[in-house]
Design an enzyme around this catalytic site. Structure first.
Site, PDB file in Angstrom:
ATOM      1  N   LEU A 132       0.658  -1.145   0.290  1.00  0.00           N
ATOM      2  CA  LEU A 132      -0.112  -0.194   0.130  1.00  0.00           C
ATOM      3  C   LEU A 132       0.723   1.504  -0.092  1.00  0.00           C
ATOM      4  O   LEU A 132       1.938   1.435   0.583  1.00  0.00           O
ATOM      5  CB  LEU A 132      -1.079   0.254   0.748  1.00  0.00           C
ATOM      6  CG  LEU A 132      -0.568   0.213   2.747  1.00  0.00           C
ATOM      7  CD1 LEU A 132      -1.241   1.076   3.427  1.00  0.00           C
ATOM      8  CD2 LEU A 132       0.287  -0.455   3.254  1.00  0.00           C
ATOM      9  N   CYS A 133       0.289   2.318  -0.388  1.00  0.00           N
ATOM     10  CA  CYS A 133       1.177   3.599  -0.302  1.00  0.00           C
ATOM     11  C   CYS A 133       2.183   4.408  -1.330  1.00  0.00           C
ATOM     12  O   CYS A 133       1.487   3.533  -2.656  1.00  0.00           O
ATOM     13  CB  CYS A 133       1.195   4.502   1.246  1.00  0.00           C
ATOM     14  SG  CYS A 133       0.982   5.950   1.743  1.00  0.00           S
TER      15      CYS A 133
END
Length: 285
Positions: free
Chosen positions: A187-188
């Site tokens: 993620l991110c």
């Protein structure tokens, strides 16, 4: 100008090693002392043989920005902890790795220090984060014969862009995971690590859709002192050029599954990503 930024609270904070942590204003806007972890209980935790998750962390601390300033980073603690908590609740064991076995680096300034679940998790994993497994050793000596892993988890944080996207062992790990039908969870800024999977003209994620922290936000955060300068490169642009398609425009809680790749857009996606990953693994193993 620096004096004015200090008065306004937008001046990045110098660290002991000559880098910069986010400003007072950026900390107020972008971090929290608690999280939205919801403590989901999984009725039938996994009991099978593929019960391990390989968590790959960065061992590098400082990112050199386009203006030469260094950003004190690492893996984001919320983006690490919340998916871990869900995967553990779902019956999986987390094993910590870094490229060479050097300590995992964490953005301690982002630690939610009033969240008891997160505090306990980091206490439980303190030894593993300080003395993790070596990915180089795993790839050279163990990976070929391993059959007990369900997936790979790569926490976000700008630190995920340091030393991992260009690491040959990371590329071998990702291609092995793809061949073994393992899930990859990230993620991110973590999806930047997927760049390592390109070998010659073959990129196993060409055409995949992902959630990713937006370039538009990375362009803006130096204004409030979250970053001490412009990004050394824009991650979204680089991944798009490689053939990935980004599904979100905001730094929100968007999560996405494409085949066996599970991604989230920002720290806000951490809880949902953990639940999505846990549910997906339980339903498909």
């Amino acid at each position: 100008m620096n004096f004015i930024r200090k008065i306004l609270g937008t001046a990045p904070k110098p660290t002991a090693d000559g880098a910069f942590a986010p400003s007072w204003l950026a900390m107020k806007m972008a971090t929290s002392s608690t999280t939205d972890y919801d403590g989901t209980k999984y009725v039938k935790p996994y009991k099978g043989e593929k019960n391990r998750i390989l968590m790959l962390c960065t061992q590098e601390r400082n990112m050199t920005m386009a203006n030469g300033n260094k950003f004190s980073t690492g893996n984001h603690p919320v983006e690490m902890a919340l998916p871990m908590l869900h995967l553990i609740n779902a019956g999986f064991e987390i094993e910590v790795f870094t490229p060479t076995g050097d300590s995992a680096k964490i953005e301690m300034w982002a630690m939610p220090d009033q969240d008891e679940n997160v505090k306990k998790l980091f206490n439980d994993f303190d030894a593993a984060l300080n003395v993790p497994n070596s990915l180089a050793d795993f790839v050279a000596n163990k990976m070929k014969d391993e059959t007990s892993y369900a997936g790979i988890f790569i926490p976000g944080g700008h630190g995920a862009m340091l030393g991992l996207p260009e690491n040959e062992d990371v590329g071998k790990l990702l291609r092995w995971a793809d061949e073994q039908n393992l899930y990859t969870i990230t993620l991110c800024h973590g999806p930047g690590v997927l760049m390592a999977a390109k070998e010659d003209d073959n990129f196993i994620y060409d055409g995949y859709k992902i959630a990713l922290f937006p370039d538009s936000v990375d362009k803006q955060t130096p204004k409030i002192g979250y970053l001490p300068g412009p990004m050394p490169f824009l991650l979204g642009e680089k991944l798009t050029a490689m053939g990935l398609n980004i599904v979100n425009k905001k730094a929100d809680d968007t999560c996405h599954i494409d085949r066996r790749l599970i991604t989230g857009a920002s720290p806000q996606a951490s809880n949902n990503l953990g639940k999505l990953a846990a549910k997906t693994l339980l339903e498909n193993l």
